[in-house]
Design a protein around this motif. Structure first.
Motif, PDB file in Angstrom:
ATOM      1  N   GLY A 290      44.686  38.923  38.519  1.00  0.00           N
ATOM      2  CA  GLY A 290      43.962  38.730  37.273  1.00  0.00           C
ATOM      3  C   GLY A 290      42.384  38.494  37.703  1.00  0.00           C
ATOM      4  O   GLY A 290      41.550  39.104  36.779  1.00  0.00           O
ATOM      5  N   VAL A 291      42.186  38.119  38.822  1.00  0.00           N
ATOM      6  CA  VAL A 291      40.514  37.999  39.363  1.00  0.00           C
ATOM      7  C   VAL A 291      40.142  39.357  39.256  1.00  0.00           C
ATOM      8  O   VAL A 291      39.018  39.690  38.787  1.00  0.00           O
ATOM      9  CB  VAL A 291      40.497  36.947  40.424  1.00  0.00           C
ATOM     10  CG1 VAL A 291      39.178  37.156  40.998  1.00  0.00           C
ATOM     11  CG2 VAL A 291      41.045  35.518  40.236  1.00  0.00           C
ATOM     12  N   LYS A 292      40.937  40.027  39.948  1.00  0.00           N
ATOM     13  CA  LYS A 292      40.500  41.590  40.014  1.00  0.00           C
ATOM     14  C   LYS A 292      40.358  42.384  38.899  1.00  0.00           C
ATOM     15  O   LYS A 292      39.599  43.372  38.614  1.00  0.00           O
ATOM     16  CB  LYS A 292      40.994  42.375  41.066  1.00  0.00           C
ATOM     17  CG  LYS A 292      40.876  41.723  42.653  1.00  0.00           C
ATOM     18  CD  LYS A 292      41.682  42.625  43.680  1.00  0.00           C
ATOM     19  CE  LYS A 292      41.466  41.762  44.938  1.00  0.00           C
ATOM     20  NZ  LYS A 292      42.213  42.473  46.096  1.00  0.00           N
ATOM     21  N   ALA A 293      41.066  41.996  37.878  1.00  0.00           N
ATOM     22  CA  ALA A 293      41.365  42.540  36.540  1.00  0.00           C
ATOM     23  C   ALA A 293      39.955  42.369  35.779  1.00  0.00           C
ATOM     24  O   ALA A 293      39.361  43.092  35.344  1.00  0.00           O
ATOM     25  CB  ALA A 293      42.672  42.395  35.779  1.00  0.00           C
ATOM     26  N   VAL A 294      39.585  41.049  35.974  1.00  0.00           N
ATOM     27  CA  VAL A 294      38.534  40.593  35.216  1.00  0.00           C
ATOM     28  C   VAL A 294      37.007  41.176  35.641  1.00  0.00           C
ATOM     29  O   VAL A 294      36.397  41.668  35.153  1.00  0.00           O
ATOM     30  CB  VAL A 294      38.358  38.989  35.263  1.00  0.00           C
ATOM     31  CG1 VAL A 294      36.935  38.579  34.879  1.00  0.00           C
ATOM     32  CG2 VAL A 294      39.341  38.422  34.659  1.00  0.00           C
ATOM     33  N   GLU A 295      37.124  41.369  37.177  1.00  0.00           N
ATOM     34  CA  GLU A 295      36.023  42.049  37.788  1.00  0.00           C
ATOM     35  C   GLU A 295      36.017  43.632  37.328  1.00  0.00           C
ATOM     36  O   GLU A 295      34.978  44.131  36.948  1.00  0.00           O
ATOM     37  CB  GLU A 295      36.089  42.044  39.355  1.00  0.00           C
ATOM     38  CG  GLU A 295      35.964  40.494  39.894  1.00  0.00           C
ATOM     39  CD  GLU A 295      36.306  40.344  41.296  1.00  0.00           C
ATOM     40  OE1 GLU A 295      36.788  41.665  41.720  1.00  0.00           O
ATOM     41  OE2 GLU A 295      36.081  39.334  41.677  1.00  0.00           O
ATOM     42  N   GLU A 296      37.022  44.315  37.139  1.00  0.00           N
ATOM     43  CA  GLU A 296      37.229  45.619  36.718  1.00  0.00           C
ATOM     44  C   GLU A 296      37.007  45.693  35.128  1.00  0.00           C
ATOM     45  O   GLU A 296      36.133  46.655  35.220  1.00  0.00           O
ATOM     46  CB  GLU A 296      38.625  46.281  37.062  1.00  0.00           C
ATOM     47  CG  GLU A 296      38.787  47.600  36.834  1.00  0.00           C
ATOM     48  CD  GLU A 296      37.948  48.486  37.440  1.00  0.00           C
ATOM     49  OE1 GLU A 296      37.559  49.622  37.306  1.00  0.00           O
ATOM     50  OE2 GLU A 296      37.494  48.091  38.893  1.00  0.00           O
ATOM     51  N   VAL A 297      37.182  44.701  34.473  1.00  0.00           N
ATOM     52  CA  VAL A 297      36.679  44.874  32.993  1.00  0.00           C
ATOM     53  C   VAL A 297      35.207  44.896  33.068  1.00  0.00           C
ATOM     54  O   VAL A 297      34.546  45.573  32.262  1.00  0.00           O
ATOM     55  CB  VAL A 297      37.518  43.801  32.277  1.00  0.00           C
ATOM     56  CG1 VAL A 297      36.992  43.695  30.869  1.00  0.00           C
ATOM     57  CG2 VAL A 297      38.938  44.127  32.217  1.00  0.00           C
ATOM     58  N   LYS A 298      34.653  43.616  33.914  1.00  0.00           N
ATOM     59  CA  LYS A 298      33.200  43.713  33.787  1.00  0.00           C
ATOM     60  C   LYS A 298      32.502  45.000  34.127  1.00  0.00           C
ATOM     61  O   LYS A 298      31.500  45.315  33.676  1.00  0.00           O
ATOM     62  CB  LYS A 298      33.022  42.409  34.542  1.00  0.00           C
ATOM     63  CG  LYS A 298      33.098  41.189  33.806  1.00  0.00           C
ATOM     64  CD  LYS A 298      32.738  40.093  34.755  1.00  0.00           C
ATOM     65  CE  LYS A 298      33.149  38.800  34.342  1.00  0.00           C
ATOM     66  NZ  LYS A 298      32.554  37.525  35.303  1.00  0.00           N
ATOM     67  N   GLN A 299      32.975  45.540  35.289  1.00  0.00           N
ATOM     68  CA  GLN A 299      32.475  46.763  35.742  1.00  0.00           C
ATOM     69  C   GLN A 299      32.386  47.860  34.793  1.00  0.00           C
ATOM     70  O   GLN A 299      31.557  48.631  34.386  1.00  0.00           O
ATOM     71  CB  GLN A 299      33.165  47.074  36.985  1.00  0.00           C
ATOM     72  CG  GLN A 299      32.607  48.526  37.722  1.00  0.00           C
ATOM     73  CD  GLN A 299      31.369  48.293  38.173  1.00  0.00           C
ATOM     74  OE1 GLN A 299      30.728  47.370  38.630  1.00  0.00           O
ATOM     75  NE2 GLN A 299      30.737  49.426  38.196  1.00  0.00           N
ATOM     76  N   LEU A 300      33.527  48.041  34.046  1.00  0.00           N
ATOM     77  CA  LEU A 300      33.586  49.093  32.957  1.00  0.00           C
ATOM     78  C   LEU A 300      32.667  48.817  31.934  1.00  0.00           C
ATOM     79  O   LEU A 300      32.290  49.924  31.487  1.00  0.00           O
ATOM     80  CB  LEU A 300      35.308  48.795  32.427  1.00  0.00           C
ATOM     81  CG  LEU A 300      36.189  49.591  33.437  1.00  0.00           C
ATOM     82  CD1 LEU A 300      37.738  49.318  32.853  1.00  0.00           C
ATOM     83  CD2 LEU A 300      36.005  50.944  33.544  1.00  0.00           C
ATOM     84  N   ARG A 301      32.595  47.515  31.507  1.00  0.00           N
ATOM     85  CA  ARG A 301      31.710  47.292  30.506  1.00  0.00           C
ATOM     86  C   ARG A 301      30.161  47.742  30.832  1.00  0.00           C
ATOM     87  O   ARG A 301      29.443  48.248  30.095  1.00  0.00           O
ATOM     88  CB  ARG A 301      31.396  45.798  29.931  1.00  0.00           C
ATOM     89  CG  ARG A 301      32.652  45.533  29.169  1.00  0.00           C
ATOM     90  CD  ARG A 301      32.314  44.805  28.138  1.00  0.00           C
ATOM     91  NE  ARG A 301      33.639  44.529  27.352  1.00  0.00           N
ATOM     92  CZ  ARG A 301      34.552  43.530  27.547  1.00  0.00           C
ATOM     93  NH1 ARG A 301      34.060  42.888  28.723  1.00  0.00           N
ATOM     94  NH2 ARG A 301      35.470  43.448  26.849  1.00  0.00           N
TER      95      ARG A 301
END
Length: 112
Positions: free
Chosen positions: A16-27
Motif C-alpha cells: 500500500g505504501v508503494k501504491a500511494v507513492e505511485e498514485v502521487k507520481q501519476l498525479r
C-alpha cells in the motif's frame, strides 16, 4: 510488471505504501483523480488504499451495469479480472494481473 494499453497504464506494486507513492507520481505527471484506480485482492484493503492514496476503485461507471451485477455472483478472481478488462486490458493481461494480486500485491491503473 508495467503495461500500457490504449492510453491505460498499469503497474503492480508490492504494498500500500508503494501504491500511494505511485498514485502521487501519476498525479504529478498529469493524470486526473477520476482516472486513477487502485485494486487489491481483498476488498477492504482496496478501500483503505484508495482512501489513503486519494484514488478511485473500479465501479459501475467503468464496468457497466451488467458486469457490476454479474460480479455479485462471481468468485473474487473472476470479479477482479472483469474489473481489469473493463479498463481496456486483454483477458490475458487481466489474468496475469490477477495472479499478482493473489500474491498480495496492489495494482494501480491510470487512464488518459
Amino acid at each position: 510488471m508495467d503495461s500500457t494499453q490504449l492510453n491505460s497504464y498499469a503497474k503492480v506494486v508490492d504494498n500500500g505504501v508503494k501504491a500511494v507513492e505511485e498514485v502521487k507520481q501519476l498525479r504529478s505527471t498529469g493524470y486526473a483523480y477520476d482516472n486513477i484506480f487502485v485494486l487489491a485482492h481483498d476488498e477492504k484493503r482496496t478501500d483503505r488504499i484508495a482512501d489513503v492514496a486519494n484514488a478511485n476503485e473500479i465501479g459501475i461507471k467503468e464496468e457497466g451495469m451488467f458486469d457490476s451485477l454479474a460480479n455479485l455472483f462471481r468468485s473474487r478472481g473472476d470479479e477482479l479480472r472483469a474489473k481489469i478488462t473493463s479498463l481496456g486490458f486483454t483477458d490475458a493481461q487481466a489474468d496475469a494481473y490477477e495472479k499478482e494480486l493473489d500474491l498480495g500485491k496492489v495494482l494501480i491503473i491510470a487512464k488518459r
